[in-house]
Write an enzyme that holds these catalytic residues in place. Structure first.
Site, PDB file in Angstrom:
ATOM      1  N   GLU A 166      46.637  39.686  29.528  1.00  0.00           N
ATOM      2  CA  GLU A 166      46.297  40.773  30.458  1.00  0.00           C
ATOM      3  C   GLU A 166      45.563  41.874  29.709  1.00  0.00           C
ATOM      4  O   GLU A 166      45.979  42.259  28.607  1.00  0.00           O
ATOM      5  CB  GLU A 166      47.602  41.294  31.061  1.00  0.00           C
ATOM      6  CG  GLU A 166      47.518  41.653  32.506  1.00  0.00           C
ATOM      7  CD  GLU A 166      47.245  40.471  33.424  1.00  0.00           C
ATOM      8  OE1 GLU A 166      46.069  40.205  33.722  1.00  0.00           O
ATOM      9  OE2 GLU A 166      48.209  39.818  33.859  1.00  0.00           O
ATOM     10  N   HIS A 167      44.479  42.347  30.308  1.00  0.00           N
ATOM     11  CA  HIS A 167      43.618  43.368  29.701  1.00  0.00           C
ATOM     12  C   HIS A 167      43.026  42.887  28.375  1.00  0.00           C
ATOM     13  O   HIS A 167      42.698  43.686  27.510  1.00  0.00           O
ATOM     14  CB  HIS A 167      44.367  44.694  29.506  1.00  0.00           C
ATOM     15  CG  HIS A 167      44.668  45.374  30.809  1.00  0.00           C
ATOM     16  ND1 HIS A 167      43.760  46.175  31.445  1.00  0.00           N
ATOM     17  CD2 HIS A 167      45.761  45.329  31.616  1.00  0.00           C
ATOM     18  CE1 HIS A 167      44.300  46.622  32.582  1.00  0.00           C
ATOM     19  NE2 HIS A 167      45.503  46.118  32.712  1.00  0.00           N
ATOM     20  N   THR A 168      42.932  41.595  28.242  1.00  0.00           N
ATOM     21  CA  THR A 168      42.296  41.029  27.049  1.00  0.00           C
ATOM     22  C   THR A 168      40.850  40.639  27.338  1.00  0.00           C
ATOM     23  O   THR A 168      40.060  40.503  26.412  1.00  0.00           O
ATOM     24  CB  THR A 168      43.042  39.767  26.569  1.00  0.00           C
ATOM     25  OG1 THR A 168      43.330  38.978  27.723  1.00  0.00           O
ATOM     26  CG2 THR A 168      44.334  40.108  25.869  1.00  0.00           C
ATOM     27  N   GLY A 190      45.341  44.860  47.051  1.00  0.00           N
ATOM     28  CA  GLY A 190      46.027  45.820  46.192  1.00  0.00           C
ATOM     29  C   GLY A 190      47.282  45.249  45.544  1.00  0.00           C
ATOM     30  O   GLY A 190      48.084  45.982  44.989  1.00  0.00           O
ATOM     31  N   ALA A 191      47.445  43.934  45.604  1.00  0.00           N
ATOM     32  CA  ALA A 191      48.642  43.321  45.030  1.00  0.00           C
ATOM     33  C   ALA A 191      48.369  42.759  43.639  1.00  0.00           C
ATOM     34  O   ALA A 191      49.243  42.172  43.008  1.00  0.00           O
ATOM     35  CB  ALA A 191      49.156  42.219  45.954  1.00  0.00           C
ATOM     36  N   SER A 193      41.760  40.033  45.416  1.00  0.00           N
ATOM     37  CA  SER A 193      41.103  39.771  46.697  1.00  0.00           C
ATOM     38  C   SER A 193      39.607  40.104  46.597  1.00  0.00           C
ATOM     39  O   SER A 193      38.784  39.445  47.211  1.00  0.00           O
ATOM     40  CB  SER A 193      41.761  40.574  47.819  1.00  0.00           C
ATOM     41  OG  SER A 193      41.757  41.947  47.501  1.00  0.00           O
ATOM     42  N   GLU A 252      31.319  44.667  40.664  1.00  0.00           N
ATOM     43  CA  GLU A 252      32.403  45.645  40.447  1.00  0.00           C
ATOM     44  C   GLU A 252      31.882  46.821  39.610  1.00  0.00           C
ATOM     45  O   GLU A 252      32.167  47.972  39.905  1.00  0.00           O
ATOM     46  CB  GLU A 252      33.579  44.998  39.697  1.00  0.00           C
ATOM     47  CG  GLU A 252      34.223  43.829  40.403  1.00  0.00           C
ATOM     48  CD  GLU A 252      35.290  44.243  41.407  1.00  0.00           C
ATOM     49  OE1 GLU A 252      35.657  45.438  41.465  1.00  0.00           O
ATOM     50  OE2 GLU A 252      35.753  43.357  42.150  1.00  0.00           O
ATOM     51  N   ASP A 260      38.858  37.614  36.684  1.00  0.00           N
ATOM     52  CA  ASP A 260      39.138  37.351  38.093  1.00  0.00           C
ATOM     53  C   ASP A 260      38.043  36.497  38.727  1.00  0.00           C
ATOM     54  O   ASP A 260      38.311  35.540  39.448  1.00  0.00           O
ATOM     55  CB  ASP A 260      39.256  38.672  38.870  1.00  0.00           C
ATOM     56  CG  ASP A 260      40.307  39.582  38.270  1.00  0.00           C
ATOM     57  OD1 ASP A 260      41.084  39.117  37.417  1.00  0.00           O
ATOM     58  OD2 ASP A 260      40.348  40.760  38.651  1.00  0.00           O
TER      59      ASP A 260
END
Ligand code: GLA
Length: 382
Positions: free
Chosen positions: A31-33, A118-119, A123, A157, A169
């Site tokens: 994560e965040h890598t 937002g989960a 999405s 994004e 993602d």
């Protein structure tokens, strides 16, 4: 979902288009890598976005979102950017495709999805990917390579939605394959599919239903911290392109040159890069207990060092540990959203019951529970 989309398309445009689908994602670890050039380990899931699309021969894109019950149209030029966020994702995909020399003409589309927003299940990546994929097929004879489709979503994004995200993602959403998670090296783009059927365990997401308004800017701040730490290390070790290239001791060398906050962020990332490799080894051995333990370590780092957890997610994580759940951690960008849990079959019912009851008592609203199945990514439906 399909029938609703088809009915709406017919009533709005008086004809039929082609159906496309793309998926949200989970991430086992890493994560965040991604924006630090490290590894990630995502898989596409059985929640997605479906769109019916047909070129209309003109210059105007006409869109209807079933979930927002809203119609938007725009021309294929920068000045025509829509204000609605959901439509900006699609506008961005069109613009980014054009910037890369791809073709996009006017089209009609109706879409709907079941990825909770937002989960932390991406999405928005599912939305970008379904349109990037369809535009490639409908206007470009599938000539744009799949990695570029993911980059089109990522640049959307960055340039149209204000989030300086990594590639994870969109990669997961485009490359997802039923039954497999994927280990991606975000620096080189190399990836490998790992069959993921943890026998005797279930993967379940528990959604705190917390959504933080400023998640986008807090996310960008984390990225800036990492870039500052990497730059300081690079001054001593010129081969360090990304934080993922740095050894832990190299971070210690610059401890007094960077802020305490940047130090903690970098400490987390360097640890996480190694954990993904350790998880790969454990998966090859079928050792899910080790995988789970590493997930707890990631949670600790995300909560204390990277500071992207929140009270609700820490509560769920602690409860999971207490109930003997094999692995649990906050998943995705953080600042709310879900925990991902690896739980033995026999403990599952008790864990879900306790988590639901105790969370509701403490926070006054029930969490949501999603059983996920690893599924295919972007594709055309028959
Ligand atoms: C969000 C971003 C991804 C990734 C994760 C954290 O989902 O879109 O690029 O950075 O957060 O791992």
């Amino acid at each position: 979902m399909k029938a609703k989309i088809q009915e709406k398309f017919k009533s709005l445009f008086g004809e039929e288009g082609q159906l496309f689908m793309s998926s949200g994602r989970i991430n086992l670890i890493g994560e965040h890598t991604d924006y630090n050039g490290g590894y990630v380990f995502p898989g596409a899931i059985n929640f997605g976005i479906m769109a019916e699309i047909k070129p209309n021969g003109g210059e105007v894109v006409k869109l209807f979102s079933i979930d927002f019950d809203e119609y938007v149209e725009f021309r294929l030029e920068e000045a025509s950017a829509p204000t609605q966020l959901w439509a900006r994702y699609i506008f961005g995909v069109c613009m980014e495709t054009l910037k890369r020399g791809g073709k996009v003409g006017g089209f009609n589309a109706v879409f709907a999805g079941d990825v909770p927003q937002g989960a932390g299940l991406s999405s928005s990546a599912a939305l970008e990917s379904v349109f990037a994929f369809a535009i490639n097929q409908l206007f470009n004879d599938n000539k744009i390579d799949k990695f570029e489709l993911a980059r089109i979503g990522q640049s959307t994004e960055h340039n149209y939605c204000g989030v300086k995200c990594g590639i994870m993602d969109q990669f997961a959403s485009v490359f997802g394959k039923k039954g497999s998670i994927m280990r991606l090296n975000c620096k080189t783009g190399e990836y490998k599919y790992f069959p993921f059927r943890p026998e005797g365990y279930r993967v379940v997401l528990i959604d705190s239903c917390v959504k933080h308004q400023l998640a986008g800017s807090a996310y960008n701040k984390r990225r800036e911290s990492c870039e500052r730490a990497a730059a300081a290390i690079r001054a001593n070790h010129p081969d360090v392109d990304f934080l993922s290239d740095a050894k832990r001791v190299w971070l210690d060398e610059v401890r007094d040159e960077i802020s305490q906050e940047d130090f903690l962020r970098a400490e987390y990332v360097i640890g996480e890069v190694q954990r993904v490799l350790d998880v790969s080894d454990a998966l090859e051995r079928g050792d899910y207990e080790t995988v789970g333990e590493l997930m707890y370590q990631t949670h600790f780092g995300l909560s204390r060092l990277y500071e992207v957890s929140c009270e609700e997610l820490d509560f769920l994580n602690k409860l999971a540990r207490r109930e003997g759940v094999t692995g649990s951690r906050v998943m995705g960008g953080g600042f709310g959203g879900c925990t991902i849990n690896l739980v033995k079959n026999e403990l599952y019912d008790n864990f879900i019951a306790k988590a639901t009851k105790e969370f509701t008592e403490k926070f006054g609203h029930a969490p949501k529970v999603y059983d996920v199945v690893i599924s295919d990514g972007a594709r055309q439906l028959q």
